[in-house]
Design a protein around this motif. Structure first.
Motif, short mmCIF file in Angstrom:
data_model
loop_
_atom_site.label_atom_id
_atom_site.label_comp_id
_atom_site.label_asym_id
_atom_site.label_seq_id
_atom_site.Cartn_x
_atom_site.Cartn_y
_atom_site.Cartn_z
N GLU A 117 43.78 -57.94 66.19
CA GLU A 117 43.40 -56.70 67.10
C GLU A 117 43.41 -57.18 68.59
OE1 GLU A 117 40.22 -52.99 66.88
OE2 GLU A 117 39.71 -55.05 65.89
N HIS A 118 43.00 -58.12 68.86
CA HIS A 118 42.83 -58.81 70.26
C HIS A 118 43.94 -59.91 70.80
CE1 HIS A 118 39.38 -56.64 70.47
NE2 HIS A 118 38.86 -56.68 69.26
N ALA A 119 44.67 -60.43 69.89
CA ALA A 119 45.70 -61.35 70.40
C ALA A 119 46.74 -60.55 71.16
CB ALA A 119 46.17 -62.21 69.47
N PRO A 120 46.85 -61.22 72.60
CA PRO A 120 47.88 -60.29 73.37
C PRO A 120 49.29 -60.22 72.80
CG PRO A 120 46.94 -62.32 74.65
CD PRO A 120 46.23 -62.02 72.95
N ASP A 121 49.93 -61.44 72.24
CA ASP A 121 51.02 -61.72 71.61
C ASP A 121 50.62 -62.45 70.41
OD1 ASP A 121 53.57 -62.28 70.77
OD2 ASP A 121 53.76 -63.35 72.63
N LEU A 122 50.86 -61.57 69.09
CA LEU A 122 50.81 -62.15 67.75
C LEU A 122 51.79 -63.36 67.58
CD1 LEU A 122 49.88 -59.21 65.76
CD2 LEU A 122 48.53 -61.32 66.35
N THR A 123 52.96 -63.26 68.03
CA THR A 123 53.65 -64.53 67.76
C THR A 123 53.41 -65.76 68.59
OG1 THR A 123 55.12 -63.83 70.00
CG2 THR A 123 55.89 -62.69 68.00
N LYS A 124 52.60 -65.75 69.40
CA LYS A 124 52.01 -67.04 70.06
C LYS A 124 50.75 -67.55 69.37
CE LYS A 124 54.22 -66.13 74.32
NZ LYS A 124 54.10 -66.13 75.62
N VAL A 125 50.26 -66.64 68.43
CA VAL A 125 49.08 -67.13 67.67
C VAL A 125 49.36 -68.49 66.89
CG1 VAL A 125 47.42 -66.58 65.71
CG2 VAL A 125 48.05 -65.13 67.69
N ASN A 172 42.66 -64.48 76.29
CA ASN A 172 42.35 -63.05 77.04
C ASN A 172 41.61 -63.18 78.35
OD1 ASN A 172 43.29 -61.00 75.12
ND2 ASN A 172 42.22 -61.99 73.60
N HIS A 173 41.36 -64.42 78.78
CA HIS A 173 40.79 -64.71 79.96
C HIS A 173 41.20 -63.67 81.09
CE1 HIS A 173 44.17 -66.46 81.99
NE2 HIS A 173 44.54 -66.88 81.13
N ASP A 174 42.20 -62.95 81.00
CA ASP A 174 42.67 -62.14 82.00
C ASP A 174 42.64 -60.73 81.59
OD1 ASP A 174 44.80 -62.50 80.30
OD2 ASP A 174 46.33 -62.42 82.05
N ARG A 175 42.16 -60.55 80.54
CA ARG A 175 41.96 -59.19 79.84
C ARG A 175 40.44 -58.81 79.60
NH1 ARG A 175 45.37 -59.33 74.85
NH2 ARG A 175 45.38 -57.03 75.00
N PRO A 176 39.71 -58.52 80.55
CA PRO A 176 38.05 -58.41 80.40
C PRO A 176 37.88 -57.35 79.23
CG PRO A 176 38.90 -57.70 82.44
CD PRO A 176 40.16 -58.23 81.75
N GLU A 177 38.57 -56.29 79.16
CA GLU A 177 38.19 -55.20 78.20
C GLU A 177 38.30 -55.85 76.76
OE1 GLU A 177 42.68 -55.20 78.57
OE2 GLU A 177 40.90 -55.38 80.04
N HIS A 178 39.16 -56.89 76.67
CA HIS A 178 39.17 -57.66 75.19
C HIS A 178 38.06 -58.80 74.99
CE1 HIS A 178 42.69 -55.86 73.27
NE2 HIS A 178 43.07 -55.58 74.63
N LEU A 179 37.86 -59.33 76.34
CA LEU A 179 36.77 -60.37 76.09
C LEU A 179 35.41 -59.68 75.76
CD1 LEU A 179 37.27 -62.72 79.16
CD2 LEU A 179 37.39 -63.20 76.78
N GLU A 180 35.27 -58.62 76.29
CA GLU A 180 33.83 -58.24 75.97
C GLU A 180 33.82 -57.83 74.42
OE1 GLU A 180 31.68 -53.74 76.63
OE2 GLU A 180 32.81 -54.54 78.07
#
Length: 191
Positions: A117-125, A172-180
């Protein structure tokens, strides 16, 4: 068939005030006392107890569904369909496992859902992160009957969640809505 007369408000008048009692149409649905056949909660618990012998088989089926979805991801990548299948399989385990007596599998599945749900790019996980979640869920379900393994299962689920949260916080350091959402405590208990 004649309709039952609708109960009316009851008004008690006192020197300084009035007490108005409104009828409760649900009162007839609640039965206090009596036997378990009259109690819907007791009937539900009885039905659950009767089905409990099938929980292990159901969890095995759900684990196979998760494994199949993961194989699909490995073969075809994170296509929209493959991602949805993997998420749905993990989410179903998350929702069913605690009810079926596998709370640590629910916690591990919750952690996997959070990654998807929260990984910005699943191919990089990292492949190991998802692979370890899938294998942990399968192991927890497979070894469930061994009481001596429960502590190990709890620790495994806890560590998976910690590693997943650390990874998700970093990407997600630059995606505060996901960090929360990532930093919020889980609603799925690991014990």
């Amino acid at each position: 068939m004649a309709k039952a007369k609708k109960p009316e408000l009851q008004v008690q008048t006192f020197a300084t005030h009035q007490v108005i009692t409104q009828p409760n149409p649900l009162r007839g649905a609640l039965r206090i006392g009596g036997d378990d056949h009259d109690d819907p909660i007791a009937r539900a618990e009885q039905a659950l107890a009767e089905l409990s012998s099938e929980f292990r088989d159901w969890m095995a089926i759900e684990c196979q569904r998760l494994a199949d979805a993961y194989v699909n991801v490995q073969q075809h990548g994170f296509t929209k369909t493959a991602r949805e299948e993997l998420f749905r399989a993990a989410h179903d385990i998350k929702g069913e496992a605690a009810t079926f007596g596998y709370p640590t599998a629910a916690a591990a599945a919750d952690s996997l859902c959070r990654i998807i749900e929260h990984a910005p790019d699943l191919t990089k996980v990292p492949t190991e992160l998802i692979d370890n979640h899938v294998k942990a869920i399968q192991a927890i379900v497979r070894e469930h009957a061994r009481i001596d393994k429960f502590g190990v299962q709890q620790e495994l689920s806890r560590r998976l969640r910690a590693v997943a949260d650390e990874y998700l916080a970093a990407v997600n350091h630059d995606r505060p809505e996901h960090l929360e959402a990532i930093l919020a405590p889980s609603i799925v208990p690991a014990d």
